[in-house]
Motif scaffolding. Structure first.
Motif, PDB file in Angstrom:
ATOM      1  N   TRP A  66       0.981  -1.134  -0.103  1.00 54.64           N
ATOM      2  CA  TRP A  66      -0.054   0.006  -0.040  1.00 54.64           C
ATOM      3  C   TRP A  66       0.877   1.226  -0.010  1.00 54.64           C
ATOM      4  O   TRP A  66       0.443   2.244  -0.700  1.00 54.64           O
ATOM      5  CB  TRP A  66      -0.941   0.131   1.125  1.00 54.64           C
ATOM      6  CG  TRP A  66      -1.745   1.086   1.479  1.00 54.64           C
ATOM      7  CD1 TRP A  66      -2.912   1.490   0.794  1.00 54.64           C
ATOM      8  CD2 TRP A  66      -1.401   2.463   1.976  1.00 54.64           C
ATOM      9  NE1 TRP A  66      -3.488   2.901   1.229  1.00 54.64           N
ATOM     10  CE2 TRP A  66      -2.734   3.324   1.980  1.00 54.64           C
ATOM     11  CE3 TRP A  66      -0.347   2.711   2.925  1.00 54.64           C
ATOM     12  CZ2 TRP A  66      -2.554   4.612   2.739  1.00 54.64           C
ATOM     13  CZ3 TRP A  66      -0.322   3.961   3.451  1.00 54.64           C
ATOM     14  CH2 TRP A  66      -1.709   4.818   3.220  1.00 54.64           C
ATOM     15  N   ARG A  67       2.032   1.303   0.981  1.00 52.33           N
ATOM     16  CA  ARG A  67       2.709   2.350   0.893  1.00 52.33           C
ATOM     17  C   ARG A  67       3.402   2.598  -0.586  1.00 52.33           C
ATOM     18  O   ARG A  67       3.583   3.733  -0.901  1.00 52.33           O
ATOM     19  CB  ARG A  67       3.827   2.233   1.983  1.00 52.33           C
ATOM     20  CG  ARG A  67       4.751   3.300   2.021  1.00 52.33           C
ATOM     21  CD  ARG A  67       5.907   3.072   3.246  1.00 52.33           C
ATOM     22  NE  ARG A  67       6.772   1.847   3.251  1.00 52.33           N
ATOM     23  CZ  ARG A  67       7.888   1.811   2.368  1.00 52.33           C
ATOM     24  NH1 ARG A  67       8.221   2.963   1.569  1.00 52.33           N
ATOM     25  NH2 ARG A  67       8.571   0.947   2.326  1.00 52.33           N
ATOM     26  N   ASN A  92       1.152   4.096  -2.915  1.00 55.31           N
ATOM     27  CA  ASN A  92       0.699   5.465  -2.856  1.00 55.31           C
ATOM     28  C   ASN A  92       1.990   6.481  -2.665  1.00 55.31           C
ATOM     29  O   ASN A  92       1.946   7.764  -2.321  1.00 55.31           O
ATOM     30  CB  ASN A  92      -0.088   5.626  -1.580  1.00 55.31           C
ATOM     31  CG  ASN A  92      -1.468   5.106  -1.781  1.00 55.31           C
ATOM     32  OD1 ASN A  92      -2.321   5.457  -2.293  1.00 55.31           O
ATOM     33  ND2 ASN A  92      -1.752   3.651  -1.296  1.00 55.31           N
ATOM     34  N   PRO A 121      -9.111   4.422  -0.462  1.00 53.71           N
ATOM     35  CA  PRO A 121      -8.158   5.214  -1.234  1.00 53.71           C
ATOM     36  C   PRO A 121      -7.560   6.098  -0.426  1.00 53.71           C
ATOM     37  O   PRO A 121      -8.124   6.821   0.621  1.00 53.71           O
ATOM     38  CB  PRO A 121      -9.183   5.796  -2.159  1.00 53.71           C
ATOM     39  CG  PRO A 121     -10.334   5.039  -1.976  1.00 53.71           C
ATOM     40  CD  PRO A 121     -10.516   4.525  -0.784  1.00 53.71           C
ATOM     41  N   PHE A 122      -6.442   6.457  -0.777  1.00 52.94           N
ATOM     42  CA  PHE A 122      -5.473   7.519   0.029  1.00 52.94           C
ATOM     43  C   PHE A 122      -5.496   8.774  -0.693  1.00 52.94           C
ATOM     44  O   PHE A 122      -5.060   9.148  -1.837  1.00 52.94           O
ATOM     45  CB  PHE A 122      -4.304   6.860   0.087  1.00 52.94           C
ATOM     46  CG  PHE A 122      -3.092   7.769   0.837  1.00 52.94           C
ATOM     47  CD1 PHE A 122      -3.403   7.647   2.235  1.00 52.94           C
ATOM     48  CD2 PHE A 122      -2.261   8.690   0.277  1.00 52.94           C
ATOM     49  CE1 PHE A 122      -2.455   8.590   2.990  1.00 52.94           C
ATOM     50  CE2 PHE A 122      -1.328   9.009   1.238  1.00 52.94           C
ATOM     51  CZ  PHE A 122      -1.428   9.134   2.523  1.00 52.94           C
TER      52      PHE A 122
END
Length: 110
Positions: free
Chosen positions: A13-14, A17, A60-61
């Motif tokens: 995820w990191r 993003n 969502p980021f």
């Protein structure tokens, strides 16, 4: 089907993003080293952090909104901790001075 650990999913995820470990650490209120250990599955996050990570990676980021929300939440927690520390300190000072805690005044400037 291969199941990724929470730490591995956090890392994915990191990376997806384009965030640094430092930025994720700030979001979660931990150190960069802690993120490093979690992502490499050397350590497991405790339950409150696991829940926080699951919530974070499930949506969502938007960096600005997430950082603002996390900073606000962290400020509220820190404010509560500060008030608790002041209360405890007043009680200790009052005990040592032999006075009522209500008569102890603590001023903080920064």
């Amino acid at each position: 089907m291969l199941m990724l650990s929470l730490g591995e999913r956090l890392r994915a995820w990191r990376k997806a993003n384009r965030l640094t470990a430092e930025q994720v650490a700030a979001l979660l209120g931990v150190s960069r080293v802690t993120i490093w250990h979690w992502e490499r599955t050397e350590r497991k996050a405790n339950k409150p952090y696991r829940e926080h990570i699951e919530t974070l990676i499930a949506r969502p980021f938007g960096m600005d909104q997430a950082l603002d929300a996390q900073a606000e939440e962290r400020d509220q927690v820190n404010s509560l901790r500060l008030h608790q520390e002041i209360r405890v300190s007043k009680e200790r000072i009052a005990f040592l001075a032999g006075v009522n805690p209500a008569d102890v005044e603590i001023n903080i400037s920064y």
